[in-house]
Design a protein around this motif. Sequence first.
Motif, PDB file in Angstrom:
ATOM      1  N   CYS A 177      -5.227  19.248   4.815  1.00 19.77           N
ATOM      2  CA  CYS A 177      -5.723  19.384   6.186  1.00 19.77           C
ATOM      3  C   CYS A 177      -6.438  20.725   6.286  1.00 19.77           C
ATOM      4  N   GLU A 178      -7.730  20.704   5.977  1.00 22.41           N
ATOM      5  CA  GLU A 178      -8.535  21.922   5.977  1.00 22.41           C
ATOM      6  C   GLU A 178      -9.544  21.829   7.112  1.00 22.41           C
ATOM      7  N   TYR A 179      -9.076  22.121   8.307  1.00 23.66           N
ATOM      8  CA  TYR A 179      -9.934  22.018   9.481  1.00 23.66           C
ATOM      9  C   TYR A 179      -9.618  23.145  10.457  1.00 23.66           C
ATOM     10  N   LYS A 180     -10.522  23.311  11.422  1.00 24.54           N
ATOM     11  CA  LYS A 180     -10.362  24.337  12.443  1.00 24.54           C
ATOM     12  C   LYS A 180      -9.730  23.712  13.684  1.00 24.54           C
ATOM     13  N   PRO A 181      -8.486  24.005  13.987  1.00 24.64           N
ATOM     14  CA  PRO A 181      -7.872  23.446  15.192  1.00 24.64           C
ATOM     15  C   PRO A 181      -8.654  23.833  16.438  1.00 24.64           C
ATOM     16  N   ARG A 182      -8.784  22.875  17.362  1.00 26.81           N
ATOM     17  CA  ARG A 182      -9.498  23.157  18.597  1.00 26.81           C
ATOM     18  C   ARG A 182      -8.699  24.085  19.498  1.00 26.81           C
ATOM     19  N   GLY A 183      -7.389  24.021  19.412  1.00 24.87           N
ATOM     20  CA  GLY A 183      -6.506  24.902  20.168  1.00 24.87           C
ATOM     21  C   GLY A 183      -5.450  25.423  19.213  1.00 24.87           C
TER      22      GLY A 183
ATOM     23  N   LYS B 121      -0.291  23.392  16.345  1.00 17.50           N
ATOM     24  CA  LYS B 121       0.766  22.444  16.708  1.00 17.50           C
ATOM     25  C   LYS B 121       0.267  21.410  17.705  1.00 17.50           C
ATOM     26  N   ASP B 122      -0.502  21.865  18.689  1.00 18.13           N
ATOM     27  CA  ASP B 122      -0.988  20.939  19.718  1.00 18.13           C
ATOM     28  C   ASP B 122      -1.981  19.928  19.165  1.00 18.13           C
ATOM     29  N   GLY B 123      -2.610  20.251  18.042  1.00 20.32           N
ATOM     30  CA  GLY B 123      -3.609  19.366  17.470  1.00 20.32           C
ATOM     31  C   GLY B 123      -3.094  18.434  16.405  1.00 20.32           C
ATOM     32  N   LEU B 124      -1.780  18.349  16.220  1.00 15.54           N
ATOM     33  CA  LEU B 124      -1.216  17.546  15.140  1.00 15.54           C
ATOM     34  C   LEU B 124      -0.814  16.143  15.566  1.00 15.54           C
ATOM     35  N   GLY B 125      -1.232  15.720  16.741  1.00 17.24           N
ATOM     36  CA  GLY B 125      -0.880  14.376  17.183  1.00 17.24           C
ATOM     37  C   GLY B 125      -1.368  13.296  16.234  1.00 17.24           C
ATOM     38  N   TRP B 126      -2.551  13.507  15.640  1.00 17.24           N
ATOM     39  CA  TRP B 126      -3.125  12.495  14.750  1.00 17.24           C
ATOM     40  C   TRP B 126      -2.234  12.243  13.543  1.00 17.24           C
ATOM     41  N   ILE B 127      -1.669  13.309  12.974  1.00 13.10           N
ATOM     42  CA  ILE B 127      -0.871  13.128  11.765  1.00 13.10           C
ATOM     43  C   ILE B 127       0.529  12.618  12.118  1.00 13.10           C
ATOM     44  N   LYS B 128       1.025  13.002  13.282  1.00 16.36           N
ATOM     45  CA  LYS B 128       2.326  12.477  13.700  1.00 16.36           C
ATOM     46  C   LYS B 128       2.238  10.972  13.942  1.00 16.36           C
ATOM     47  N   ASP B 129       1.096  10.536  14.492  1.00 20.06           N
ATOM     48  CA  ASP B 129       0.881   9.096  14.649  1.00 20.06           C
ATOM     49  C   ASP B 129       0.855   8.399  13.297  1.00 20.06           C
TER      50      ASP B 129
ATOM     51  N   MET C 155       0.829  -1.198   0.000  1.00 19.60           N
ATOM     52  CA  MET C 155       0.000   0.000   0.000  1.00 19.60           C
ATOM     53  C   MET C 155       0.869   1.256   0.000  1.00 19.60           C
ATOM     54  N   SER C 156       0.412   2.255  -0.730  1.00 20.28           N
ATOM     55  CA  SER C 156       1.162   3.503  -0.812  1.00 20.28           C
ATOM     56  C   SER C 156       0.832   4.395   0.378  1.00 20.28           C
ATOM     57  N   PRO C 157       1.842   4.973   1.042  1.00 24.46           N
ATOM     58  CA  PRO C 157       1.560   5.909   2.136  1.00 24.46           C
ATOM     59  C   PRO C 157       0.902   7.174   1.598  1.00 24.46           C
ATOM     60  N   LEU C 158       0.036   7.743   2.392  1.00 21.92           N
ATOM     61  CA  LEU C 158      -0.677   8.943   1.973  1.00 21.92           C
ATOM     62  C   LEU C 158       0.186  10.192   2.155  1.00 21.92           C
ATOM     63  N   LYS C 159      -0.074  11.189   1.325  1.00 24.61           N
ATOM     64  CA  LYS C 159       0.643  12.460   1.386  1.00 24.61           C
ATOM     65  C   LYS C 159      -0.305  13.547   1.893  1.00 24.61           C
ATOM     66  N   PHE C 160       0.112  14.225   2.957  1.00 22.19           N
ATOM     67  CA  PHE C 160      -0.713  15.267   3.554  1.00 22.19           C
ATOM     68  C   PHE C 160      -0.099  16.645   3.310  1.00 22.19           C
ATOM     69  N   CYS C 161      -0.963  17.640   3.134  1.00 27.62           N
ATOM     70  CA  CYS C 161      -0.492  19.022   3.035  1.00 27.62           C
ATOM     71  C   CYS C 161      -1.288  19.883   4.006  1.00 27.62           C
ATOM     72  N   ALA C 162      -0.656  20.918   4.505  1.00 28.98           N
ATOM     73  CA  ALA C 162      -1.294  21.821   5.469  1.00 28.98           C
ATOM     74  C   ALA C 162      -1.983  22.955   4.727  1.00 28.98           C
ATOM     75  N   ASN C 163      -3.250  23.153   5.008  1.00 28.52           N
ATOM     76  CA  ASN C 163      -3.953  24.295   4.438  1.00 28.52           C
ATOM     77  C   ASN C 163      -3.673  25.513   5.322  1.00 28.52           C
ATOM     78  N   VAL C 164      -2.838  26.416   4.825  1.00 33.44           N
ATOM     79  CA  VAL C 164      -2.386  27.531   5.653  1.00 33.44           C
ATOM     80  C   VAL C 164      -3.408  28.656   5.731  1.00 33.44           C
TER      81      VAL C 164
END
Length: 268
Positions: A248-254, A257-265, A1-10
Amino acid sequence: MSPLKFCANVSWLFTELPDVSQRLRAAAAAGFQAVEAAWLYDCELRELQRARQAAGVDVVLINTPPGDLEAGDLGLGAVPGRGAEFRQGLDLAVTYAKALDCKRIHLMAGRLPVGSTRSAVAKEMEAIFVQNLKYAADLLSKEGITGLIEPINTRITDPRYFLDSPHQAAEILEKVGKPNLKLQMDVFHWQIMDGNLTQNILKYFPIIGHIQVAQVPGRNEPDSAGELNYKYLFQTLEEHSYQGYIGCEYKPRGSTKDGLGWIKDYWT
């Protein structure tokens, strides 16, 4: 399986920092190799080029200009009487995309005219959108750029947006018939409008050119509480060897940086 590529929506992430150049550096420091953005047209292009190069990130998606936001515009691609402005905006988007080596442009459809009903204007707006998309596809093909159209939900986010379902978008792409136009799948919008995500992903997978993610209903981080099982959805995309980017087009809850645990995992 190919790993997914993520980009940050700034336009959504790292908004603790007021300057786009700072956000590019913050995205890179957080581990992103690519970014996307809604509108960068308030930024001086040479400064954006310098910031992108300094941060070492790719810009993978921008939108066409929205028109007059204060007057209620949100794109012009399907709006009656605005064809010349759409083409001018497209030219500007291409200028920015080429300067930033960006290979995808979201061609925004726009909203129903104020005071109109969807049933009264749908056929006219579709015809205008098809015509403008054919023009855009021919222009973009000369530059090696892919055009994207994105359904935006009309139940919560924008009741007057013209393009609101993957089925409508797929029918329009078929009428346009241009290979360099693709479907932009925002999972947040698709879930709200239609659900049935597994079958819709499989059905439209051949024409999906970009994906964006956020939890439903809060539009927060993918691992926040909500309706969607992103572990399963990401696995589904991996199993089908999805090669595009996931924005990654979402509204961080805080803080972002603190909300990026999901992608680091995911990255580990």
